[in-house]
Write an enzyme that holds these catalytic residues in place. Structure first.
Site, PDB file in Angstrom:
ATOM      1  N   TYR A 297       0.831  -1.204   0.000  1.00  0.00           N
ATOM      2  CA  TYR A 297       0.000   0.000   0.000  1.00  0.00           C
ATOM      3  C   TYR A 297       0.867   1.256   0.000  1.00  0.00           C
ATOM      4  O   TYR A 297       0.755   2.113  -0.889  1.00  0.00           O
ATOM      5  CB  TYR A 297      -0.943  -0.002   1.202  1.00  0.00           C
ATOM      6  CG  TYR A 297      -1.625   1.327   1.441  1.00  0.00           C
ATOM      7  CD1 TYR A 297      -2.518   1.849   0.510  1.00  0.00           C
ATOM      8  CD2 TYR A 297      -1.359   2.075   2.596  1.00  0.00           C
ATOM      9  CE1 TYR A 297      -3.134   3.079   0.710  1.00  0.00           C
ATOM     10  CE2 TYR A 297      -1.967   3.300   2.807  1.00  0.00           C
ATOM     11  CZ  TYR A 297      -2.845   3.805   1.859  1.00  0.00           C
ATOM     12  OH  TYR A 297      -3.445   5.021   2.064  1.00  0.00           O
ATOM     13  N   LYS A 301       1.588   3.801  -3.232  1.00  0.00           N
ATOM     14  CA  LYS A 301       1.220   5.210  -3.061  1.00  0.00           C
ATOM     15  C   LYS A 301       2.428   6.103  -3.316  1.00  0.00           C
ATOM     16  O   LYS A 301       2.299   7.202  -3.874  1.00  0.00           O
ATOM     17  CB  LYS A 301       0.661   5.457  -1.659  1.00  0.00           C
ATOM     18  CG  LYS A 301      -0.692   4.816  -1.388  1.00  0.00           C
ATOM     19  CD  LYS A 301      -1.826   5.461  -2.172  1.00  0.00           C
ATOM     20  CE  LYS A 301      -2.279   6.760  -1.565  1.00  0.00           C
ATOM     21  NZ  LYS A 301      -3.498   7.292  -2.246  1.00  0.00           N
TER      22      LYS A 301
END
Length: 539
Positions: A297, A301
């Site tokens: 994640y 990002k």
């Protein structure tokens, strides 16, 4: 228009001058993953550093502002502006939409990018997930019988997908949006820490770039605002600065986005079914940790941020980096939450008597930020930078700076005291204080004993652990591994830009768009706002 995004269909992509073909095969889904009492809970826990000043009431920074100054001119900026928002049906996106409509009923259109098979189902999602949500009850009171008409006049569902070229929007609709939109707000993403690598790359890494490309074709666009995460800089110690991410500068030049896409594409072709999903999740974690990130994640990002930075041209860009977003502090009412947030699986398991131990450091900083403060900071930044000046600005919207830190042990001590007075489940009567283990082995051993004792008590017999018990053990050990970077977190986020933004607001703006974390009373927030909100949401 197909709303699924298939890596099996080859699409030529060009990033930073590098052309390559990405082909994946996975159906994307956006994964966003919880009244109120007036009881005051007192605590004797001693987790705060003496050198840190604890502020329990809102203080105004030492800026010379007065009620007759305009400040940043937030309301004036919002009036008449139109927005394109991704992730509008998620937790953060909905709170943002609510505040925009409530603070400035005279704003223009809010185009919501919604994944849906047709216009009818998109409109239904708008009604079911936004217009009918209890989050908007203040707007319902404001507009009365005209509420639904007002909402439908402002909120325009647009069928699309950030995982597709041109956002998957039909050409005629895309032209309409390009002619009208003033600000793009990138709020969508996949937030599962151990997500499959292909899906995380498509949405979190490439999605912002696609949205940016669309924005460059918008005739009136004055700002591109992107929500990232404070943990996007990876495994850091000391002070985490509010600086852009650039490959070759603060990210190793060894990272090649095209190569990562190729790895994921090959894994999709090689593995299938449930085993394939497992392998893709493992690949995401492996690649993230290889480059210095905790999970897929935060890693994807980070890639998304680098793409925005390298491809923005002269477009003004603001990056908002919130930490762990939890329930609302005040707006539109205290304790509103949607779904299970990051810190809450541990709280829920503890409240149910399933665990009384966890792997972590009780002195570690738990960087929690209420969702309404994140939204207010973003709107203030939007007004400040939405004048078309081509700068790139990053804001850490966090609570672990020197002004008002919260520690893991303090959070759980306050949770224990609240649950003793107001249990989530009546069957839990002997709740003990959470014990923290510095080693995974110690935690696993203690958890095994707890589950074994619980099963023997229920079954009234001895014997080994059941299959259900083993599944529970594996789940909590997996959860502990996932949360390890956060339960041992010692770094602090620099919030110089965010503090300066507060200082530029007028007195009235600070009241209307509050995001000064020095005003958070953690005891009050946890015991009287967050936990009652969590209880209300689930029970």
């Amino acid at each position: 228009m197909a709303s699924t995004n298939l890596l099996a269909t080859s699409n030529a992509i060009k990033l930073n001058g590098l052309s390559f073909v990405a082909s994946f095969s996975d159906k994307l889904n956006h994964h966003f993953r919880l009244s109120q009492t007036t009881r005051r809970v007192h605590t004797s826990c001693c987790y705060r550093e003496r050198s840190l000043k604890v502020v329990t009431s809102l203080e105004s920074p030492e800026a010379e502002t007065s009620s007759d100054t305009e400040g940043t001119g937030i309301v004036r900026f919002l009036k008449g502006k139109s927005y394109l928002v991704t992730g509008g049906t998620g937790f953060l996106g909905k709170v943002l939409i609510e505040k925009l409509l409530r603070a400035s009923p005279e704003i223009g259109k809010v185009f919501l990018l919604i994944r849906s098979k047709d216009q009818e189902s998109a409109s239904k999602r708008l009604c079911d997930e936004i217009i009918s949500s209890d989050l908007f009850k203040l707007l319902k009171k404001m507009h009365g019988s005209s509420y639904e008409a007002f909402m439908k006049s402002k909120l325009i569902p647009v069928i699309g997908d950030i995982g597709e070229d041109n956002l998957g929007i039909e050409p005629e609709i895309a032209d309409m949006v390009r002619d009208d939109v003033d600000v793009i707000i990138s709020c969508g993403g996949r937030t599962t820490f151990d997500d499959r690598y292909d899906s995380a790359l498509i949405v979190n890494a490439l999605g912002p770039g696609r949205l940016l490309s669309f924005g460059k074709e918008c005739k009136k666009l004055t700002l591109f605002l992107h929500f990232s995460t404070a943990y996007v800089t990876g495994k850091k110690e000391g002070i985490v600065l509010e600086t852009p991410l650039c490959i070759g500068e603060n990210i190793t030049s060894d990272l090649n986005i095209g190569s990562e896409l190729k790895l994921a594409s090959e894994a999709v072709r090689k593995f299938h079914g449930s085993e394939g999903i497992k392998k893709l999740k493992e690949l995401g974690t492996e690649r993230a940790q290889h480059y210095g990130w905790e999970n897929s994640y935060t890693f994807t990002k980070a890639i998304g941020e680098t793409i925005i930075h390298s491809n923005r041209g002269h477009l003004p860009v603001v990056i908002i980096r919130p930490s762990i977003i939890e329930s609302s502090y005040k707006e539109p009412f205290p304790g509103w939450i949607q779904g299970i947030r990051m810190a809450d699986p541990i709280v829920m398991a503890y409240a149910k008597g399933q665990i009384s131990d966890f792997w972590g450091d009780s002195q570690a900083l738990l960087d929690v930020i209420p969702v309404d403060m994140v939204v207010n900071a973003a709107i203030a930044a939007m007004a400040k930078h939405g004048c078309g000046v081509p700068e790139f600005k990053v804001y850490n919207v966090t609570s672990s700076s020197h002004s008002n830190p919260l520690r893991v042990g303090e959070w759980m001590d306050l949770t224990h005291q609240y649950l003793c007075d107001s249990p989530l489940e009546e069957t839990v009567t002997d709740l003990v204080r959470m014990k923290f283990h510095t080693s995974l082995e110690g935690f696993t051993s203690s958890l095994l004993n707890t589950i074994t004792k619980h099963e023997r008590k229920i079954n009234n017999e001895g014997g080994g652990l059941s299959m259900k018990g083993y599944r529970k053990l594996n789940y909590f050990v997996s959860l502990a591994r996932t949360y390890e970077p956060y339960t041992f977190f010692q770094a602090r986020f620099d919030d110089t830009n965010t503090t300066s933004l507060i200082q530029e607001l007028s007195v009235e703006e600070r009241k209307t768009f509050e995001f000064d974390i020095r005003g958070i009373n953690w005891e009050h927030y946890i015991a009287n706002i967050h936990l009652p909100g969590l209880k209300r949401h689930f029970y």
